[in-house]
Enzyme design. Structure first.
Site, PDB file in Angstrom:
ATOM      1  N   GLU A 213       0.868  -1.170   0.000  1.00  0.00           N
ATOM      2  CA  GLU A 213       0.000   0.000   0.000  1.00  0.00           C
ATOM      3  C   GLU A 213       0.906   1.221   0.000  1.00  0.00           C
ATOM      4  OE1 GLU A 213      -3.141   0.001  -0.415  1.00  0.00           O
ATOM      5  OE2 GLU A 213      -3.276  -2.171  -0.362  1.00  0.00           O
ATOM      6  N   CYS A 251      -1.435   8.993   2.592  1.00  0.00           N
ATOM      7  CA  CYS A 251      -1.312   8.525   1.208  1.00  0.00           C
ATOM      8  C   CYS A 251      -2.528   8.885   0.375  1.00  0.00           C
ATOM      9  CB  CYS A 251      -1.077   7.018   1.182  1.00  0.00           C
ATOM     10  SG  CYS A 251      -2.362   6.061   2.007  1.00  0.00           S
TER      11      CYS A 251
END
Length: 482
Positions: A213, A251
């Site tokens: 991720e 993110c």
């Protein structure tokens, strides 16, 4: 504090625990999930305090983004665990009659979870929930850059969960390197692309499957919204998703805005006004801290580039000693500058103007695929084009970051923003092998499946693969020539 124990003996214990079969039992999985729920509820104060120490997060932000979503995720897993664990029927060809088949979910084995510092509890425990629900044993390595949070995880997990099956190992890069030298059944990594390459290189030696991720530059397209209400809501959601979420160190935070040139002045005015109303005259008191001096220095260098500095229209101040950077707006910084080529991961928000809003689609397509694309618009044609013509981990219209807390949606990237999907059932699937199990009787058999071969058997097979079973009967009876 770096781990000082015997890594090999710890991993051997995890493997032995898995091999006993106890983690495959529904009762064990439920007991561990309930224990994790107790941890979150009973140690909430310690968690919120650690997040304030590491990142300067307000307790409301910390509960909204980490504790609350985790409690929800555990309860969701407990509700659906029995169904997730159940086998699913599958079909076999008629040629295998009588027979039956099923898909049986089984745990992968021993899992390594390497988490990041920006959401030190969320990105540690969210994959752990899925790994436990799937029946695995787990090593969690939290980030050393969030030491208070890492310490809470290490000091609480072993008192609540089965320490023979779930372990927390603290440490820096040297410990991470030692962990990667071991053989795992799966590695789940959250962090930067640079470190992800190191993880994948190490995993390749043992052919270990990896989920990563990452992030990327998540754009937000802002259309010329007609009503004042829509403009107000869009502005507040943009600011909350940038400056009000870990000071932009996320993110999935908005990295930059794309807007029509004719609307840019209005948008900047709105952003300035709501920065003041949301974060006050002294934003240092309400915006989270930058994680450390290295990251603060990195952000300062992005701003201090002369061609970039000239484009600042709001903010721009910083205090490296206090790990603070003011919410900053920039209009049309050079597209080749570092602030527009690297993920910002901080409270700096470039605004890029385009002649018409449809041009934003080509702009996005010309750049690496993002973890998320956000678009604030009521233009249905634009929505369809964005959904069909761009590629990203997710596309969200008229809001931002809400996809992260949705158990019904997979969370993950594509291309350079990562691969692998988790949250809800997708977390369970992440750490599960769905094993096909087929059963057939000795009652019947078909002579044409065996050598020696002839044209009649070839025609039977051709008919079989076309599902023309009536034709097969005619061939066998000699009523149709082969």
């Amino acid at each position: 504090m770096d781990y000082t124990g015997n890594l090999e003996s710890e991993l051997k214990e995890l493997k032995n625990t898995f091999n006993t079969g106890i983690t495959k039992q529904e009762s064990w999985r439920r007991s561990q999930l309930k224990a994790l729920l107790s941890l979150l509820e009973e140690k909430e104060g310690d968690i919120l305090k650690a997040l304030e120490q590491d990142l300067g997060k307000h307790r409301v932000e910390s509960f909204r983004d980490e504790v609350g979503p985790l409690i929800k995720s555990v309860n969701y897993a407990l509700k659906w665990l029995k169904q997730w664990m159940s086998s699913k029927k599958a079909d076999l060809p008629v040629a295998a009659f009588p027979s039956r088949a099923e898909l049986v979910p089984e745990p992968l084995g021993v899992i390594l979870v390497i988490s990041c510092w920006n959401f030190p509890f969320g990105v540690s425990l969210e994959p752990l929930i899925g790994a436990i629900a799937a029946g695995n044993t787990v090593v969690l390595k939290p980030s050393e850059l969030a030491p208070a949070s890492s310490s809470v995880l290490a000091n609480t997990i072993h008192t609540y969960l089965d320490n023979k099956a779930i372990k927390v190992i603290q440490g820096g890069p040297s410990i991470g390197e030692k962990l990667l030298q071991q053989k795992w059944d799966k590695i789940f990594f959250t962090g930067s692309a640079k470190v992800a390459r190191i993880v994948m290189t190490a995993a390749a030696i043992n052919l270990t499957p990896v989920a990563v991720e990452l992030g990327g530059k998540c754009p937000a397209i802002v259309d010329s919204l007609s009503s004042s209400w829509d403009k107000e809501i869009a502005t507040k959601r943009i600011l909350a998703a940038k400056f009000g979420t870990c000071a932009g160190q996320a993110c999935i935070a908005i990295d930059y805005i794309l807007v029509e040139k004719k609307f840019s002045t209005t948008l900047v005015k709105l952003l300035k006004a709501y920065i003041l109303s949301m974060f006050g005259e002294i934003p240092k008191e309400s915006v989270g801290r930058i994680i450390n001096k290295n990251h603060c220095s990195r952000l300062r260098k992005l701003l201090d580039e002369p061609s970039v500095k000239a484009t600042i229209v709001h903010g721009g101040s910083y205090d490296e000693d206090a790990l603070f950077m003011e919410p900053t707006l920039l209009v049309d910084p050079p597209l080749k500058s570092e602030i527009m080529t690297e993920e910002i991961f901080g409270p700096l928000l470039p605004i890029i103007t385009v002649e018409k809003i449809e041009d934003s689609i080509e702009f996005i397509k010309s750049r690496p695929r993002a973890l998320a694309i956000y678009a604030f618009t009521n233009n249905e044609t634009l929505k369809k084009k964005l959904a069909s013509e761009t590629s990203s981990g997710s596309v969200i219209f008229n809001d931002a970051i809400i996809q992260y807390i949705a158990d019904s949606l997979p969370f993950g990237g594509v291309g350079e923003s990562g691969f692998g999907r988790y949250h809800g059932k997708f977390s369970f699937d992440m750490f599960t092998h769905e094993k096909p199990v087929a059963r057939r009787s000795f009652l019947t058999d078909f002579w044409f499946r065996y050598p020696p071969w002839n044209d009649q058997k070839l025609q039977i097979f051709k008919s079989a693969y076309r599902f023309n079973y009536f034709e097969i009967i005619l061939i066998i009876l000699g009523l149709k020539k082969s």
